[in-house]
Design a protein around this motif. Sequence first.
Motif: not given
Length: 298
Positions: A205-213, A186-193, A24-29
């Motif tokens: 932005q795509i955060r580095t933690g996403t590459s763990a998946y 950052g933790a898994a997930g991304g950011q846009a507008g 639940c924090t993958q996109k919420e962090v």
Amino acid sequence: MTRLNRFSAALAVVVFFLFLLEACTQKEVAPQSDDAAAATDAAQYKVSDEVKKQFVKLGFDASDIRMIPDASLDGGKSGKMNYLLEGDIVITPENLESMLVSPLHSLGAVNEQYHTTNLVTPSPRTIRVLGWNGGSNALDSKMITGLQLAIANYRALYGPTFQLNFTLAFGTNSTGYDIVVYKVTGAAGGQAGFPAGGNPYKWVQIRTGTSAYNTDVMEHVMTHEIGHCLGLRHTDWFNRALSCGGAVSNEGAGSIGAIHVPETPTGYDANSVMTACFSATETGEFGLYDRIALRSLY
């Protein structure tokens, strides 16, 4: 959410709790920028209660709202501050102003697919996407593959009923591109507008933690964030607990800014690529009603 095997009754409880917290924090962090100083500067900006009420009226969860610097890879810091909500949505002051004065209203928080008052115009149109491949913000190999698959998702829709034609290139010069996708820590997930002035939101932005998946999850995150750039909202904006689990604050009435897309049914769609949170078992593909929504809009 992903289910884990049970080894014992006691262990199952612990594993489930820990998994739920992580999923639940993958996109919420809160995303982490490579520029720690910029993050420190952003902390001094406090969002007023009036602005929070405006976002709630628009159907956003303002409980985790914060200010972040507006920066581009090739233009540096502009000194401007934007709002970050729901973990991955950047909203500029101009976005907020345009949504507040829009005459468009939603039909209520029961329908499945939603878009903002801000969309891309005109249609037909070519959307030029750039994958950043230089310096510390260069996409890694899994991100490159995920972006290629995400663009393939949008290209597959192109035709008489979806007239946004996507192209993809890689480089370090964003001039002439509509969307630029790059890596941050950052933790898994991304950011846009959301779109502004008829143009897609440019910086993803795509955060580095996403590459763990796996690659499918990467494809999902890329497709999701580009969806925001085109004006799509979270399909479960009215109750993020549906995809994130746990206690998630209500995102408001959605009286403006969360507009139901015609021809999509009522109810929660767990197959949508636009749910607020994702699991480790995502396919990376559009759900049926994601495709219907995009074709309806464009």
